[in-house]
Motif scaffolding. Structure first.
Motif, PDB file in Angstrom:
ATOM      1  N   LEU A 217       0.747  -1.167  -0.073  1.00  0.00           N
ATOM      2  CA  LEU A 217       0.173   0.149  -0.006  1.00  0.00           C
ATOM      3  C   LEU A 217       0.736   1.227   0.051  1.00  0.00           C
ATOM      4  O   LEU A 217       0.671   2.016  -0.630  1.00  0.00           O
ATOM      5  N   ILE A 218       1.842   1.176   0.686  1.00  0.00           N
ATOM      6  CA  ILE A 218       2.919   2.408   0.708  1.00  0.00           C
ATOM      7  C   ILE A 218       3.562   2.469  -0.815  1.00  0.00           C
ATOM      8  O   ILE A 218       3.388   4.036  -1.175  1.00  0.00           O
ATOM      9  N   LEU A 219       3.811   1.576  -1.318  1.00  0.00           N
ATOM     10  CA  LEU A 219       4.368   1.567  -2.577  1.00  0.00           C
ATOM     11  C   LEU A 219       3.365   2.139  -3.606  1.00  0.00           C
ATOM     12  O   LEU A 219       3.688   3.042  -4.550  1.00  0.00           O
ATOM     13  N   ALA A 220       2.151   1.560  -3.363  1.00  0.00           N
ATOM     14  CA  ALA A 220       1.204   1.914  -4.368  1.00  0.00           C
ATOM     15  C   ALA A 220       0.621   3.452  -4.189  1.00  0.00           C
ATOM     16  O   ALA A 220       0.624   4.324  -5.272  1.00  0.00           O
ATOM     17  N   SER A 221       0.824   3.920  -2.920  1.00  0.00           N
ATOM     18  CA  SER A 221       0.541   5.441  -3.109  1.00  0.00           C
ATOM     19  C   SER A 221       1.526   6.398  -3.653  1.00  0.00           C
ATOM     20  O   SER A 221       1.191   7.452  -4.122  1.00  0.00           O
TER      21      SER A 221
ATOM     22  N   SER B  28      -2.975   1.396  -9.078  1.00  0.00           N
ATOM     23  CA  SER B  28      -1.805   1.716  -8.416  1.00  0.00           C
ATOM     24  C   SER B  28      -1.495   0.743  -7.668  1.00  0.00           C
ATOM     25  O   SER B  28      -0.331  -0.073  -7.496  1.00  0.00           O
ATOM     26  N   ILE B  29      -2.216  -0.185  -6.781  1.00  0.00           N
ATOM     27  CA  ILE B  29      -2.031  -1.237  -5.990  1.00  0.00           C
ATOM     28  C   ILE B  29      -1.636  -2.564  -6.870  1.00  0.00           C
ATOM     29  O   ILE B  29      -0.834  -3.124  -6.815  1.00  0.00           O
ATOM     30  N   ARG B  30      -2.517  -2.687  -8.054  1.00  0.00           N
ATOM     31  CA  ARG B  30      -2.134  -3.649  -8.802  1.00  0.00           C
ATOM     32  C   ARG B  30      -0.845  -3.456  -9.456  1.00  0.00           C
ATOM     33  O   ARG B  30       0.203  -4.609  -9.599  1.00  0.00           O
ATOM     34  N   ALA B  31      -0.393  -2.087  -9.885  1.00  0.00           N
ATOM     35  CA  ALA B  31       0.900  -2.149 -10.428  1.00  0.00           C
ATOM     36  C   ALA B  31       2.143  -2.365  -9.712  1.00  0.00           C
ATOM     37  O   ALA B  31       3.051  -2.762  -9.670  1.00  0.00           O
ATOM     38  N   ALA B  32       1.871  -1.776  -8.213  1.00  0.00           N
ATOM     39  CA  ALA B  32       2.710  -2.130  -7.414  1.00  0.00           C
ATOM     40  C   ALA B  32       3.242  -3.644  -6.825  1.00  0.00           C
ATOM     41  O   ALA B  32       4.196  -4.001  -6.712  1.00  0.00           O
ATOM     42  N   LEU B  33       2.059  -4.349  -7.081  1.00  0.00           N
ATOM     43  CA  LEU B  33       1.948  -5.901  -6.889  1.00  0.00           C
ATOM     44  C   LEU B  33       2.422  -6.833  -8.281  1.00  0.00           C
ATOM     45  O   LEU B  33       2.709  -7.855  -8.012  1.00  0.00           O
ATOM     46  N   ASN B  34       2.029  -6.024  -9.384  1.00  0.00           N
ATOM     47  CA  ASN B  34       2.605  -6.661 -10.484  1.00  0.00           C
ATOM     48  C   ASN B  34       3.303  -5.752 -11.489  1.00  0.00           C
ATOM     49  O   ASN B  34       2.637  -5.287 -12.640  1.00  0.00           O
ATOM     50  N   PRO B  35       4.350  -5.316 -11.258  1.00  0.00           N
ATOM     51  CA  PRO B  35       5.027  -4.260 -12.071  1.00  0.00           C
ATOM     52  C   PRO B  35       5.552  -4.842 -13.355  1.00  0.00           C
ATOM     53  O   PRO B  35       5.704  -6.099 -13.310  1.00  0.00           O
TER      54      PRO B  35
ATOM     55  N   GLU C 119      -1.346   3.748 -18.132  1.00  0.00           N
ATOM     56  CA  GLU C 119      -0.496   2.830 -18.729  1.00  0.00           C
ATOM     57  C   GLU C 119       0.982   2.927 -18.227  1.00  0.00           C
ATOM     58  O   GLU C 119       1.702   2.084 -18.365  1.00  0.00           O
ATOM     59  N   GLU C 120       1.224   4.176 -17.666  1.00  0.00           N
ATOM     60  CA  GLU C 120       2.879   4.170 -17.056  1.00  0.00           C
ATOM     61  C   GLU C 120       2.862   3.598 -15.514  1.00  0.00           C
ATOM     62  O   GLU C 120       4.048   3.408 -15.370  1.00  0.00           O
ATOM     63  N   ARG C 121       1.676   3.317 -14.966  1.00  0.00           N
ATOM     64  CA  ARG C 121       1.856   2.845 -13.410  1.00  0.00           C
ATOM     65  C   ARG C 121       2.741   1.444 -13.287  1.00  0.00           C
ATOM     66  O   ARG C 121       3.356   1.536 -12.424  1.00  0.00           O
ATOM     67  N   PRO C 122       2.354   0.615 -14.070  1.00  0.00           N
ATOM     68  CA  PRO C 122       3.467  -0.569 -14.185  1.00  0.00           C
ATOM     69  C   PRO C 122       5.054  -0.246 -14.360  1.00  0.00           C
ATOM     70  O   PRO C 122       5.746  -0.857 -13.531  1.00  0.00           O
ATOM     71  N   GLN C 123       5.279   0.588 -15.279  1.00  0.00           N
ATOM     72  CA  GLN C 123       6.593   1.050 -15.355  1.00  0.00           C
ATOM     73  C   GLN C 123       7.227   1.855 -14.166  1.00  0.00           C
ATOM     74  O   GLN C 123       8.476   1.617 -13.965  1.00  0.00           O
ATOM     75  N   VAL C 124       6.417   3.054 -13.712  1.00  0.00           N
ATOM     76  CA  VAL C 124       7.058   3.520 -12.511  1.00  0.00           C
ATOM     77  C   VAL C 124       6.927   2.643 -11.365  1.00  0.00           C
ATOM     78  O   VAL C 124       8.017   2.806 -10.787  1.00  0.00           O
ATOM     79  N   ALA C 125       6.093   1.742 -11.276  1.00  0.00           N
ATOM     80  CA  ALA C 125       6.311   0.678 -10.153  1.00  0.00           C
ATOM     81  C   ALA C 125       7.794  -0.042 -10.360  1.00  0.00           C
ATOM     82  O   ALA C 125       8.233  -0.354  -9.184  1.00  0.00           O
TER      83      ALA C 125
END
Length: 386
Positions: free
Chosen positions: A249-253, A334-341, A263-269
Motif C-alpha cells: 500500500l505504501i509503494l502503491a501510494s 496503482s495497487i495492482r501496478a505495485a504488486l504486478n510491475p 499505462e505508466e503505473r506498471p513502469q513507474v512501479a
C-alpha cells in the motif's frame, strides 16, 4: 323443455368459460409482451405513492397499453405492496412485467437528478447532473466550488427535491485528511469522524442518503480498500521485495502520486521495485512533500534544497527503503501496478515535457537519465525566457 334450458345454459357457460380463458391468455400475453415505449423514460416514484398512481403516470407517458392491466398484473404477482420510491430508467419497449420488477426490486435509483460531491487532489467541487434517458448519459446542470462560491439556484432547487440522489466521489491520490475535511461540507451527511489511517480509503464513487453519518461512509471506504488490497495481494507477482500488504500500500501510494497515466503505473512501479531490490534509495519528491505537509493540503511551491537534505521519516533522499506509511489513498490500478510491475531494468524516470499528462522518460543508466533531465531543463529554460 327443462332439458333444452339446461342444454342452452351449459352451452352459455362453456362459451363464457372459453371467453374468460381467452381473455386471461390475452391479458397474460399483453402483460409480458414488449410495451409501446419508443424511447427510454425516467419514471419518478415519489415516497408515499401507490401502484394506481404509478400506473396512471405510465399510461400518461404511453409506457403501458393499459394502466388497469398493469395494476392487475402487479397485484396478481403480489408486487403491489413492494413498490419502492426512487427514479427509475424504463427502457424502450419494456413490458409491464419488466416495469413492475423495476419499480419493486429496490436498490439505487437508476436515473433522475444527482448531486455529486467530488473530492479531488487539489480542490473539491459539487456537480448537479441529470440522466438523459434517451442517451443514457448524465447532463451537467450546474457545477461550483463550495469553498469559493455560493450554491447556484439549480443546486438549491435539486436539494429541495425528495427524489434527488447523492454521491461522494474520491479521486485517486487524495489524502485521508483531505477526505475528512471535504466531508465536513457535504451537507447531506451528519456527525463527526476522525481522520483514518493514510491509504486506508478506496478512491471510488459512493452513493449516500440524507441523514447518513460521515463515520458510516468512511467505514464503507475502509472496507472497500481492505477488499481491494487483500485481492491484489493474493494475486501478486513472485519475488517482490515487499513483505506485507502494508508495504504494498505504501509503494502503491507513491506510484499514485508520481503518475496520473494508467499505462505508466506498471513502469513507474518497476523503477521503485528495481531500486528496492538493489538497495538504492527511492528518491521520490512526493514522499518529501508529504513529510512537509503531513497530507494536509498541497505544498503550493517547489521543494527547497534544505528540505531535500532534511532527515525526516518521509525523505526518501535520506532514508533507505519505504517511508513509514502511505502518502495518499491509492486506487486499485496503482495497487495492482505495485504488486504486478512491468519487468524492466529501469532505475530512473523524469517528466517527458512540462505537461504532466505527457508522461515520463525512463532510463536504465544514470548517464541516460542525465540526458533526459538535461532535455527537461532546456524546456524549463525556454518557458522561463518567454
Amino acid at each position: 323443455m327443462w332439458r333444452n334450458i339446461a342444454s342452452n345454459a351449459l352451452t352459455f357457460l362453456v362459451v363464457v368459460v372459453f371467453l374468460f380463458g381467452g381473455m386471461l391468455i390475452w391479458a397474460q400475453r399483453e402483460y409480458e409482451t414488449s410495451g409501446p415505449l419508443t424511447e427510454p423514460i425516467c419514471l419518478e416514484v415519489p415516497r408515499g405513492t401507490n401502484m394506481t398512481r404509478v400506473s396512471e403516470d405510465l399510461a400518461a407517458q404511453n409506457a403501458v397499453s393499459s394502466g388497469m392491466l398493469f395494476r392487475l398484473g402487479a397485484d396478481y404477482a403480489d408486487k403491489t405492496q413492494e413498490l419502492k420510491a426512487g427514479s427509475y430508467l424504463v427502457p424502450e419497449g419494456a413490458s409491464m412485467r419488466q416495469i413492475v420488477e423495476i419499480v419493486t426490486r429496490g436498490g439505487a435509483s437508476t436515473c433522475g437528478t444527482e448531486v455529486v460531491y467530488r473530492i479531488g487532489v487539489t480542490n473539491a467541487e459539487v456537480e448537479v447532473r441529470e440522466l438523459d434517458p434517451a442517451t443514457g448519459r448524465f447532463v451537467e446542470i450546474a457545477e461550483f466550488d463550495p469553498a469559493a462560491e455560493e450554491p447556484p439556484q439549480p443546486f438549491l432547487d435539486v436539494r429541495a427535491r425528495a427524489d434527488t440522489r447523492y454521491r461522494v466521489t474520491l479521486a485517486e491520490g487524495v489524502t485521508s485528511w483531505q477526505v475528512i475535511e471535504e466531508l465536513k461540507s457535504v451537507d447531506v451527511l451528519e456527525g463527526e469522524v476522525e481522520v483514518p489511517a493514510e491509504g486506508s480509503l478506496a478512491p471510488d464513487s459512493y452513493e449516500v442518503s440524507v441523514g447518513d453519518t460521515r463515520a458510516s461512509l468512511v467505514e464503507r471506504m475502509r472496507r472497500a480498500q481492505d477488499i481491494i488490497l487483500a485481492d491484489e495481494w493474493a494475486n501478486r507477482a513472485d519475488g517482490l521485495p515487499l513483505e506485507s500488504p502494508t508495504e504494498a500500500l505504501i509503494l502503491a501510494s507513491i506510484v499514485e502520486k508520481e503518475t496520473g497515466g494508467a499505462e505508466e503505473r506498471p513502469q513507474v512501479a518497476s523503477v521503485f521495485i528495481n531500486r528496492l531490490r538493489q538497495g538504492m534509495r527511492l528518491q521520490t519528491d512526493p514522499t518529501v512533500i508529504y513529510g512537509i505537509t503531513n497530507g494536509e493540503g498541497t505544498l503550493g511551491r517547489g521543494i527547497r534544497q534544505s528540505e531535500l537534505r532534511a532527515e525526516t521519516p518521509y525523505n526518501t533522499y535520506v532514508i533507505d527503503g519505504l517511508p513509514p506509511t502511505p502518502i495518499a489513498n491509492p486506487g486499485r490500478a496503482s495497487i495492482r501496478a505495485a504488486l504486478n510491475p512491468d519487468e524492466t531494468e529501469y532505475l530512473f524516470f523524469v517528466a517527458r515535457t512540462l505537461d504532466p499528462a505527457d508522461g515520463h522518460l525512463f532510463a536504465e543508466t544514470l548517464a541516460e537519465h542525465n540526458e533526459n533531465v538535461a532535455a527537461y531543463r532546456r524546456l524549463e529554460a525556454e518557458r522561463d525566457s518567454q
